[in-house]
Design a protein around this motif. Sequence first.
Motif, PDB file in Angstrom:
ATOM      1  N   LEU A  85      -9.196  -8.324  -8.414  1.00 31.09           N
ATOM      2  CA  LEU A  85      -9.122  -7.140  -9.292  1.00 31.09           C
ATOM      3  C   LEU A  85     -10.228  -6.138  -8.957  1.00 31.09           C
ATOM      4  CD1 LEU A  85      -8.221  -8.800 -12.711  1.00 31.09           C
ATOM      5  CD2 LEU A  85      -6.752  -7.331 -11.340  1.00 31.09           C
ATOM      6  N   GLU A  86     -11.392  -6.659  -8.568  1.00 32.09           N
ATOM      7  CA  GLU A  86     -12.490  -5.767  -8.164  1.00 32.09           C
ATOM      8  C   GLU A  86     -12.139  -5.071  -6.853  1.00 32.09           C
ATOM      9  OE1 GLU A  86     -16.127  -3.806  -8.414  1.00 32.09           O
ATOM     10  OE2 GLU A  86     -15.028  -4.937  -9.939  1.00 32.09           O
ATOM     11  N   LEU A  87     -11.489  -5.818  -5.943  1.00 31.90           N
ATOM     12  CA  LEU A  87     -11.037  -5.231  -4.666  1.00 31.90           C
ATOM     13  C   LEU A  87      -9.976  -4.161  -4.907  1.00 31.90           C
ATOM     14  CD1 LEU A  87     -10.780  -8.465  -2.481  1.00 31.90           C
ATOM     15  CD2 LEU A  87     -12.383  -6.593  -2.130  1.00 31.90           C
ATOM     16  N   LYS A  88      -9.130  -4.387  -5.924  1.00 32.15           N
ATOM     17  CA  LYS A  88      -8.111  -3.398  -6.287  1.00 32.15           C
ATOM     18  C   LYS A  88      -8.783  -2.085  -6.684  1.00 32.15           C
ATOM     19  CE  LYS A  88      -4.246  -2.661  -9.503  1.00 32.15           C
ATOM     20  NZ  LYS A  88      -3.436  -3.218 -10.579  1.00 32.15           N
ATOM     21  N   ARG A  89      -9.841  -2.169  -7.491  1.00 32.93           N
ATOM     22  CA  ARG A  89     -10.568  -0.964  -7.920  1.00 32.93           C
ATOM     23  C   ARG A  89     -11.201  -0.256  -6.717  1.00 32.93           C
ATOM     24  NH1 ARG A  89     -15.498   0.394  -8.754  1.00 32.93           N
ATOM     25  NH2 ARG A  89     -16.290  -1.693  -8.357  1.00 32.93           N
ATOM     26  N   ILE A  90     -11.827  -1.041  -5.826  1.00 29.71           N
ATOM     27  CA  ILE A  90     -12.475  -0.465  -4.632  1.00 29.71           C
ATOM     28  C   ILE A  90     -11.422   0.225  -3.759  1.00 29.71           C
ATOM     29  CG2 ILE A  90     -13.739  -1.016  -2.506  1.00 29.71           C
ATOM     30  CD1 ILE A  90     -14.958  -3.433  -4.132  1.00 29.71           C
ATOM     31  N   TYR A  91     -10.257  -0.439  -3.589  1.00 29.79           N
ATOM     32  CA  TYR A  91      -9.174   0.117  -2.762  1.00 29.79           C
ATOM     33  C   TYR A  91      -8.744   1.486  -3.279  1.00 29.79           C
ATOM     34  CZ  TYR A  91      -4.355   0.749  -1.089  1.00 29.79           C
ATOM     35  OH  TYR A  91      -3.199   1.275  -0.555  1.00 29.79           O
ATOM     36  N   TYR A  92      -8.487   1.584  -4.592  1.00 28.64           N
ATOM     37  CA  TYR A  92      -8.003   2.854  -5.153  1.00 28.64           C
ATOM     38  C   TYR A  92      -9.099   3.922  -5.158  1.00 28.64           C
ATOM     39  CZ  TYR A  92      -3.481   0.885  -6.268  1.00 28.64           C
ATOM     40  OH  TYR A  92      -2.227   0.340  -6.155  1.00 28.64           O
ATOM     41  N   GLU A  93     -10.360   3.512  -5.287  1.00 35.78           N
ATOM     42  CA  GLU A  93     -11.462   4.491  -5.212  1.00 35.78           C
ATOM     43  C   GLU A  93     -11.555   5.082  -3.806  1.00 35.78           C
ATOM     44  OE1 GLU A  93     -14.911   2.440  -6.652  1.00 35.78           O
ATOM     45  OE2 GLU A  93     -14.381   2.762  -8.760  1.00 35.78           O
ATOM     46  N   LEU A  94     -11.333   4.237  -2.795  1.00 36.61           N
ATOM     47  CA  LEU A  94     -11.343   4.728  -1.408  1.00 36.61           C
ATOM     48  C   LEU A  94     -10.146   5.639  -1.148  1.00 36.61           C
ATOM     49  CD1 LEU A  94     -12.391   1.484   0.525  1.00 36.61           C
ATOM     50  CD2 LEU A  94     -13.761   3.537   0.235  1.00 36.61           C
ATOM     51  N   MET A  95      -8.977   5.289  -1.714  1.00 34.69           N
ATOM     52  CA  MET A  95      -7.792   6.125  -1.546  1.00 34.69           C
ATOM     53  C   MET A  95      -7.972   7.475  -2.246  1.00 34.69           C
ATOM     54  SD  MET A  95      -6.177   4.350   0.476  1.00 34.69           S
ATOM     55  CE  MET A  95      -4.888   5.531   0.759  1.00 34.69           C
ATOM     56  N   ILE A  96      -8.701   7.491  -3.359  1.00 34.15           N
ATOM     57  CA  ILE A  96      -9.002   8.764  -4.050  1.00 34.15           C
ATOM     58  C   ILE A  96      -9.837   9.650  -3.123  1.00 34.15           C
ATOM     59  CG2 ILE A  96     -10.385   9.773  -5.934  1.00 34.15           C
ATOM     60  CD1 ILE A  96      -9.396   7.296  -7.639  1.00 34.15           C
ATOM     61  N   ARG A  97     -10.809   9.026  -2.431  1.00 35.07           N
ATOM     62  CA  ARG A  97     -11.636   9.789  -1.469  1.00 35.07           C
ATOM     63  C   ARG A  97     -10.764  10.375  -0.363  1.00 35.07           C
ATOM     64  NH1 ARG A  97     -16.579   6.497   0.873  1.00 35.07           N
ATOM     65  NH2 ARG A  97     -16.660   8.362   2.157  1.00 35.07           N
ATOM     66  N   TYR A  98      -9.780   9.566   0.108  1.00 36.50           N
ATOM     67  CA  TYR A  98      -8.898  10.038   1.178  1.00 36.50           C
ATOM     68  C   TYR A  98      -8.014  11.186   0.697  1.00 36.50           C
ATOM     69  CZ  TYR A  98      -4.910  10.298   4.293  1.00 36.50           C
ATOM     70  OH  TYR A  98      -3.922  10.779   5.112  1.00 36.50           O
ATOM     71  N   TYR A  99      -7.372  11.020  -0.466  1.00 38.19           N
ATOM     72  CA  TYR A  99      -6.451  12.049  -0.979  1.00 38.19           C
ATOM     73  C   TYR A  99      -7.200  13.314  -1.424  1.00 38.19           C
ATOM     74  CZ  TYR A  99      -2.690   8.585  -0.856  1.00 38.19           C
ATOM     75  OH  TYR A  99      -1.764   7.667  -0.441  1.00 38.19           O
ATOM     76  N   SER A 100      -8.470  13.154  -1.822  1.00 39.48           N
ATOM     77  CA  SER A 100      -9.272  14.330  -2.219  1.00 39.48           C
ATOM     78  C   SER A 100      -9.481  15.262  -1.028  1.00 39.48           C
ATOM     79  CB  SER A 100     -10.635  13.895  -2.767  1.00 39.48           C
ATOM     80  OG  SER A 100     -10.463  13.122  -3.920  1.00 39.48           O
ATOM     81  N   HIS A 101      -9.539  14.673   0.168  1.00 36.49           N
ATOM     82  CA  HIS A 101      -9.711  15.480   1.378  1.00 36.49           C
ATOM     83  C   HIS A 101      -8.521  16.425   1.561  1.00 36.49           C
ATOM     84  CE1 HIS A 101     -10.263  16.580   5.564  1.00 36.49           C
ATOM     85  NE2 HIS A 101      -9.112  16.015   5.882  1.00 36.49           N
ATOM     86  N   ASN A 102      -7.302  15.956   1.193  1.00 33.95           N
ATOM     87  CA  ASN A 102      -6.079  16.766   1.341  1.00 33.95           C
ATOM     88  C   ASN A 102      -5.699  17.516   0.065  1.00 33.95           C
ATOM     89  OD1 ASN A 102      -5.777  15.604   3.907  1.00 33.95           O
ATOM     90  ND2 ASN A 102      -4.691  13.858   3.052  1.00 33.95           N
TER      91      ASN A 102
END
Length: 442
Positions: free
Chosen positions: A210-227
Motif C-alpha cells: 500500500l505504501e508502494l501504491k502511494r509512491i507509484y501514484y506520487e511519481l505518476m503525478i510528477r510525470y503527468y504534471s510535466h504534460n
Amino acid sequence: MEGGGSLDSQIESLLNVEKQMRLNGDVVGTKKVAIDILQLCFEAHSWKTLNDQIVVLSKRRGQLKQAVTAMVQQAMQYIDETPDVETKIELIKTLNSVSAGKIYVEIERARLIKRLAKIKEEQGLIAEAADLMQEIAVETFGAMAKTEKIAFILEQVRLCLDRQDYVRAQILSRKISPRVFDADLSKEKKKAKEGESIVEEAPADIPSLLELKRIYYELMIRYYSHNNDYLEICRCYKSIYEIPSVKEDSAKWIPVLRKICWYLVLSPHDPMQSSLLNSTLEDKNISEIPHFRSLLKQVITMEVIQWTALWNTFKDEFENEKNMLGSSLGDKAAEDLRERIIEHNILVVSKYYTRITVKRLAELLCLTIEEAEKHLSDMVVSKALVAKVDRPLGIICFQAAKDSNDILNSWAVNLEKLLDLVEKSCHQIHKETMVHKAALKI
C-alpha cells in the motif's frame, strides 16, 4: 608486515583446503572455507586483499554456485563496515563484476546496483545513478519478492524523473500494472509453496504494497504534471484517496480531496471527467469541505458561470493550494481554470440556443467578440462541440449538419406517421357512416 605475512600464509593454507573441498564436491565445506577467507581479510581490515580474494575465489576452476552465492552474500554484509566511500564503491564494483551474468546471484547484483546508485545520487551524479539502475531488468527475476521488484522499478522511475528523462520514465512505469496493488499477497505466498518455486522474502527496508501504491501514484503525478494532463493527475489523486490509511485519517484525505476537486475543474470536459465529477459529489466526505462542494456544483450545473465572481470567491483557496508544499498546480493552472470556465459556458449556451449572434455570445461569456470566436473555434477543432459561424451575418449555428441518409430516414418516418393518421381517419369516417345508416333504417 608480520601481520600481512601471517594473513597471506593463512589465506594460502585455506585456499589449499578450499581446492580439496571443491574437487571433492563438498558444498558445505567449500562455502565455509570461502566465507572464512573473507572473514580473515575483513578482520584484518585489508580491503584490497578482500577484493582480490573475492575475484580469485569466483574464478577458480569448477567453482560451485553455492560457494559463489554464499561469498557474495557474506561480502555484502561488509559494505556498511567500510572506512570510507571510495572503499565502499570499490567493494560494490568488485561484487558487481563477480555477480555479472550469473543468474543464481541476480538478486544480490540488483541490490548492489541499487546501493551504488544511491551513493552516486548522494554525490550529485543523478544521470550516472539513473544509467546504473537501468542496467537491471528486475521484472524478469522469478525469485525476487513482488514488493522488492516494484520498489526497484519505482526507484528507476524516480531517477529518470529527477534527470527529466520523461520518455524513459513513462516506459519504465508501464512495467507496473496498477492492478498489482490490489492483489492479496497472502494468497500468492500459498501458491508459491504449492508450486515449489522459491521466492525470497523482501528485505526489511522495502515498504509495504500500500505504501508502494502511494509512491507509484506520487511519481505518476510528477510525470503527468510535466504534460499538464489534469485528468490523469486527478485519477492518480483519486487512487491515493482510496488507500485505507489515507481514507481513515482526515488530516491526510482532506488535502487529497481538495486536489481532486481542483484537478477535476481544470480537466477538459469529456465523459471520464463527468463520471469523476458525479462520483466525487456523491462522496459523503465532500460535505466536510463545503467550499469545494459548491465549486463542483457550479461546474456540473448547466448555467453560465461568471468568471470574475468565481475567481473572487476561490482565488485565496487557489493561491493557498498552489503555494502548498508538494503541490503540482503550476503557473499555467490559473489560465487553464479560466479556459475551462469559458468552455463550460459555451457548452451551456449550445444547450439552450440553436442559433445565436457572436455579439450576444461574447456578452454572455464576458469576452470580446474576437476572444469568444477564438474559444469557440478551439472547441470545434477539438470536437468538443459542433457549430458553424456565418461571419458576414455574425450568427453561430449549433445544430449539426444532418447526413442525407438521416434526412431521408426522417422523411420516411414522417410519411409513415401521416399514412397511419389517414388510415385511422378513414376508419373513423367509415364507422360514423355505418352508424348513421343504421340510425336511418330504424
